[in-house]
Scaffold this motif. Structure first.
Motif, PDB file in Angstrom:
ATOM      1  N   GLY A  74       0.837  -1.206   0.000  1.00 12.62           N
ATOM      2  CA  GLY A  74       0.000   0.000   0.000  1.00 12.62           C
ATOM      3  C   GLY A  74       0.870   1.253   0.000  1.00 12.62           C
ATOM      4  N   PRO A  75       1.571   1.515   1.116  1.00 11.96           N
ATOM      5  CA  PRO A  75       2.449   2.683   1.151  1.00 11.96           C
ATOM      6  C   PRO A  75       3.845   2.398   0.590  1.00 11.96           C
ATOM      7  CG  PRO A  75       2.269   1.729   3.327  1.00 11.96           C
ATOM      8  CD  PRO A  75       1.347   0.957   2.434  1.00 11.96           C
ATOM      9  N   SER A  76       4.110   1.172   0.197  1.00 11.80           N
ATOM     10  CA  SER A  76       5.382   0.747  -0.391  1.00 11.80           C
ATOM     11  C   SER A  76       6.548   0.939   0.574  1.00 11.80           C
ATOM     12  CB  SER A  76       5.632   1.489  -1.707  1.00 11.80           C
ATOM     13  OG  SER A  76       6.721   0.896  -2.375  1.00 11.80           O
ATOM     14  N   TRP A  77       6.473   0.258   1.713  1.00  6.46           N
ATOM     15  CA  TRP A  77       7.580   0.271   2.661  1.00  6.46           C
ATOM     16  C   TRP A  77       7.815  -1.124   3.221  1.00  6.46           C
ATOM     17  CZ3 TRP A  77       4.247   4.133   5.633  1.00  6.46           C
ATOM     18  CH2 TRP A  77       3.348   3.494   6.474  1.00  6.46           C
ATOM     19  N   THR A  78       8.993  -1.322   3.786  1.00 10.88           N
ATOM     20  CA  THR A  78       9.371  -2.588   4.397  1.00 10.88           C
ATOM     21  C   THR A  78       9.512  -2.373   5.894  1.00 10.88           C
ATOM     22  OG1 THR A  78      10.506  -3.279   2.395  1.00 10.88           O
ATOM     23  CG2 THR A  78      11.096  -4.425   4.418  1.00 10.88           C
ATOM     24  N   ARG A  79       8.983  -3.331   6.660  1.00  6.70           N
ATOM     25  CA  ARG A  79       8.977  -3.250   8.119  1.00  6.70           C
ATOM     26  C   ARG A  79       9.635  -4.495   8.695  1.00  6.70           C
ATOM     27  NH1 ARG A  79       3.654  -3.611   8.852  1.00  6.70           N
ATOM     28  NH2 ARG A  79       3.682  -5.778   9.463  1.00  6.70           N
ATOM     29  N   ALA A  80      10.465  -4.328   9.717  1.00  5.15           N
ATOM     30  CA  ALA A  80      11.044  -5.450  10.455  1.00  5.15           C
ATOM     31  C   ALA A  80      10.694  -5.262  11.922  1.00  5.15           C
ATOM     32  CB  ALA A  80      12.556  -5.489  10.279  1.00  5.15           C
ATOM     33  N   SER A  81      10.351  -6.346  12.607  1.00  3.25           N
ATOM     34  CA  SER A  81       9.987  -6.234  14.016  1.00  3.25           C
ATOM     35  C   SER A  81      10.600  -7.368  14.820  1.00  3.25           C
ATOM     36  CB  SER A  81       8.467  -6.224  14.190  1.00  3.25           C
ATOM     37  OG  SER A  81       7.914  -7.456  13.799  1.00  3.25           O
ATOM     38  N   LEU A  82      10.729  -7.132  16.115  1.00  3.72           N
ATOM     39  CA  LEU A  82      11.292  -8.117  17.038  1.00  3.72           C
ATOM     40  C   LEU A  82      10.682  -7.878  18.405  1.00  3.72           C
ATOM     41  CD1 LEU A  82      13.430 -10.377  17.398  1.00  3.72           C
ATOM     42  CD2 LEU A  82      15.007  -8.565  18.114  1.00  3.72           C
ATOM     43  N   GLY A  83      10.293  -8.971  19.070  1.00  4.94           N
ATOM     44  CA  GLY A  83       9.737  -8.821  20.405  1.00  4.94           C
ATOM     45  C   GLY A  83       9.298 -10.143  20.999  1.00  4.94           C
ATOM     46  N   PRO A  84       8.849 -10.112  22.250  1.00  3.98           N
ATOM     47  CA  PRO A  84       8.410 -11.319  22.942  1.00  3.98           C
ATOM     48  C   PRO A  84       7.028 -11.773  22.483  1.00  3.98           C
ATOM     49  CG  PRO A  84       8.101  -9.420  24.349  1.00  3.98           C
ATOM     50  CD  PRO A  84       8.795  -8.927  23.100  1.00  3.98           C
ATOM     51  N   GLU A  85       6.779 -13.066  22.673  1.00  3.98           N
ATOM     52  CA  GLU A  85       5.443 -13.616  22.418  1.00  3.98           C
ATOM     53  C   GLU A  85       5.098 -14.599  23.524  1.00  3.98           C
ATOM     54  OE1 GLU A  85       4.979 -15.978  18.848  1.00  3.98           O
ATOM     55  OE2 GLU A  85       7.075 -16.554  18.924  1.00  3.98           O
ATOM     56  N   GLY A  92      -2.418 -16.547  21.103  1.00  2.00           N
ATOM     57  CA  GLY A  92      -1.165 -15.935  21.507  1.00  2.00           C
ATOM     58  C   GLY A  92      -1.157 -14.434  21.300  1.00  2.00           C
ATOM     59  N   LEU A  93      -0.223 -13.783  21.960  1.00  2.00           N
ATOM     60  CA  LEU A  93      -0.001 -12.347  21.826  1.00  2.00           C
ATOM     61  C   LEU A  93       1.489 -12.126  21.600  1.00  2.00           C
ATOM     62  CD1 LEU A  93      -2.001 -11.091  24.944  1.00  2.00           C
ATOM     63  CD2 LEU A  93      -2.730 -10.929  22.567  1.00  2.00           C
ATOM     64  N   ASP A  94       1.818 -11.187  20.730  1.00  2.00           N
ATOM     65  CA  ASP A  94       3.201 -10.748  20.652  1.00  2.00           C
ATOM     66  C   ASP A  94       3.211  -9.242  20.521  1.00  2.00           C
ATOM     67  OD1 ASP A  94       3.327  -9.964  17.832  1.00  2.00           O
ATOM     68  OD2 ASP A  94       3.520 -12.061  17.327  1.00  2.00           O
ATOM     69  N   ALA A  95       4.317  -8.663  20.876  1.00  2.00           N
ATOM     70  CA  ALA A  95       4.468  -7.206  20.843  1.00  2.00           C
ATOM     71  C   ALA A  95       5.939  -6.908  20.655  1.00  2.00           C
ATOM     72  CB  ALA A  95       3.958  -6.587  22.134  1.00  2.00           C
ATOM     73  N   GLY A  96       6.240  -5.678  20.337  1.00  2.00           N
ATOM     74  CA  GLY A  96       7.641  -5.323  20.241  1.00  2.00           C
ATOM     75  C   GLY A  96       7.876  -4.081  19.424  1.00  2.00           C
ATOM     76  N   PHE A  97       9.132  -3.867  19.158  1.00  2.00           N
ATOM     77  CA  PHE A  97       9.581  -2.721  18.385  1.00  2.00           C
ATOM     78  C   PHE A  97       9.603  -3.069  16.906  1.00  2.00           C
ATOM     79  CE2 PHE A  97      11.623  -2.398  22.530  1.00  2.00           C
ATOM     80  CZ  PHE A  97      11.197  -1.134  22.919  1.00  2.00           C
ATOM     81  N   PHE A  98       9.409  -2.066  16.065  1.00  2.00           N
ATOM     82  CA  PHE A  98       9.587  -2.278  14.629  1.00  2.00           C
ATOM     83  C   PHE A  98      10.348  -1.106  14.045  1.00  2.00           C
ATOM     84  CE2 PHE A  98       5.458  -0.072  14.649  1.00  2.00           C
ATOM     85  CZ  PHE A  98       5.683   0.935  13.715  1.00  2.00           C
ATOM     86  N   ALA A  99      10.934  -1.357  12.893  1.00  2.00           N
ATOM     87  CA  ALA A  99      11.591  -0.316  12.111  1.00  2.00           C
ATOM     88  C   ALA A  99      10.992  -0.363  10.719  1.00  2.00           C
ATOM     89  CB  ALA A  99      13.095  -0.541  12.045  1.00  2.00           C
ATOM     90  N   ILE A 100      10.664   0.799  10.182  1.00  2.00           N
ATOM     91  CA  ILE A 100      10.109   0.912   8.830  1.00  2.00           C
ATOM     92  C   ILE A 100      11.098   1.704   7.988  1.00  2.00           C
ATOM     93  CG2 ILE A 100       8.326   1.997   7.403  1.00  2.00           C
ATOM     94  CD1 ILE A 100       6.308   1.386   9.480  1.00  2.00           C
ATOM     95  N   GLY A 104      13.852   6.026   2.089  1.00  2.00           N
ATOM     96  CA  GLY A 104      15.276   6.022   2.397  1.00  2.00           C
ATOM     97  C   GLY A 104      15.604   6.290   3.853  1.00  2.00           C
ATOM     98  N   GLU A 105      14.606   6.564   4.687  1.00  2.00           N
ATOM     99  CA  GLU A 105      14.818   6.849   6.111  1.00  2.00           C
ATOM    100  C   GLU A 105      14.270   5.707   6.951  1.00  2.00           C
ATOM    101  OE1 GLU A 105      16.299   9.674   7.357  1.00  2.00           O
ATOM    102  OE2 GLU A 105      16.700  10.221   5.265  1.00  2.00           O
ATOM    103  N   LEU A 106      14.914   5.452   8.103  1.00  2.00           N
ATOM    104  CA  LEU A 106      14.417   4.470   9.056  1.00  2.00           C
ATOM    105  C   LEU A 106      13.628   5.179  10.146  1.00  2.00           C
ATOM    106  CD1 LEU A 106      17.320   1.946   9.661  1.00  2.00           C
ATOM    107  CD2 LEU A 106      15.146   1.537   8.524  1.00  2.00           C
ATOM    108  N   GLU A 107      12.461   4.631  10.464  1.00  2.00           N
ATOM    109  CA  GLU A 107      11.631   5.139  11.544  1.00  2.00           C
ATOM    110  C   GLU A 107      11.260   3.968  12.431  1.00  2.00           C
ATOM    111  OE1 GLU A 107       8.326   7.541  10.371  1.00  2.00           O
ATOM    112  OE2 GLU A 107       9.375   8.250   8.586  1.00  2.00           O
ATOM    113  N   GLY A 108      11.055   4.232  13.712  1.00  2.00           N
ATOM    114  CA  GLY A 108      10.717   3.180  14.653  1.00  2.00           C
ATOM    115  C   GLY A 108       9.328   3.322  15.209  1.00  2.00           C
ATOM    116  N   GLY A 109       8.893   2.272  15.899  1.00  2.00           N
ATOM    117  CA  GLY A 109       7.591   2.296  16.532  1.00  2.00           C
ATOM    118  C   GLY A 109       7.340   1.031  17.317  1.00  2.00           C
ATOM    119  N   PHE A 110       6.105   0.874  17.757  1.00  2.00           N
ATOM    120  CA  PHE A 110       5.676  -0.284  18.544  1.00  2.00           C
ATOM    121  C   PHE A 110       4.521  -0.957  17.837  1.00  2.00           C
ATOM    122  CE2 PHE A 110       7.368   2.879  21.431  1.00  2.00           C
ATOM    123  CZ  PHE A 110       8.287   2.133  22.156  1.00  2.00           C
ATOM    124  N   GLN A 111       4.443  -2.294  17.990  1.00  2.00           N
ATOM    125  CA  GLN A 111       3.340  -3.042  17.404  1.00  2.00           C
ATOM    126  C   GLN A 111       2.921  -4.151  18.353  1.00  2.00           C
ATOM    127  OE1 GLN A 111       3.320  -6.401  15.687  1.00  2.00           O
ATOM    128  NE2 GLN A 111       5.197  -6.900  16.785  1.00  2.00           N
TER     129      GLN A 111
END
Length: 164
Positions: A74-85, A92-100, A104-111
Motif C-alpha cells: 500500500g504505502p510501499s515500505w518494508t517493516r522489520a519487528s522483534l519482540g516477545p510472544e 497468543g499475543l506478541d508485541a515489540g519494536f519495529f523499524a520501517i 530512504g529513512e528508518l523510523e521506529g515504533g511499537f506493534q
C-alpha cells in the motif's frame, strides 16, 4: 503446536497427551491486508521466525521471541519487528519494536499482534504506531502458513497416578 502433537501418533493421545514440552522454531510465510490512517491500504507479504518454549500437553503455555520482515505494498515500505510472544493453546499475543524503511529513512515504533494458531496455520490481527517525525497508526489482518520445527524430542510425560 497442536498439529505437532497430532503427528506424534496414536500412542500420544493417552491422557493428558500429547506431551509437547520443549523448544520449537516456527517459520511462517505471511500474507495480509494493511489498513492505514494516512497512507494507502494494501497487500502485505513477509516472513516470520519464532523461537518458543512450550510446557506440558497440547493445550498449554508457550512463550519466546518472534521476529519478522514484511513488505506493505500500500504505502510501499518494508517493516522489520522483534519482540516477545506468549500464548496458551491456540491463542497468543506478541508485541515489540519495529523499524520501517520509508523514503530512504528508518523510523521506529511499537506493534502488537493477536494470533490464533494451530502451528501450521495462523490467523492474526496487528496494530502499530510509528514514532518518527510523522506519527501514524496502522492495522493489519492476515494469514500465516508454515511449520513448527521441533528442536529436539519432547521428554516423556511424568508418571501419573492411575485413578478411578
Amino acid at each position: 503446536m497442536l498439529l505437532a502433537g497430532l503427528l506424534l501418533g496414536p500412542e500420544a493421545h493417552a491422557e493428558p497427551g500429547p506431551w509437547l514440552t520443549g523448544w520449537y522454531a516456527p517459520t511462517h510465510a505471511q500474507v495480509g491486508y494493511s489498513i492505514h490512517d494516512r497512507q494507502r491500504n494494501g497487500l502485505v507479504l513477509g516472513l516470520q521466525q519464532s523461537l518458543v518454549y512450550q510446557v506440558g500437553p497440547r493445550a498449554s503455555w508457550w512463550g519466546g521471541l518472534s521476529g519478522e520482515v514484511m513488505h506493505d505494498f500500500g504505502p510501499s515500505w518494508t517493516r522489520a519487528s522483534l519482540g516477545p510472544e506468549v500464548g496458551y493453546g491456540v491463542v497468543g499475543l506478541d508485541a515489540g519494536f519495529f523499524a520501517i524503511r520509508r523514503g530512504g529513512e528508518l523510523e521506529g515504533g511499537f506493534q502488537g499482534r493477536v494470533v490464533f494458531t494451530i502451528g501450521v496455520i495462523e490467523l492474526y490481527g496487528r496494530l502499530g504506531e510509528a514514532m518518527g517525525a510523522e506519527r501514524f497508526r496502522f492495522g493489519e489482518l492476515g494469514l500465516a502458513l508454515g511449520w513448527p520445527w521441533s528442536l529436539g524430542q519432547p521428554p516423556p510425560p511424568r508418571s501419573r497416578p492411575q485413578g478411578g
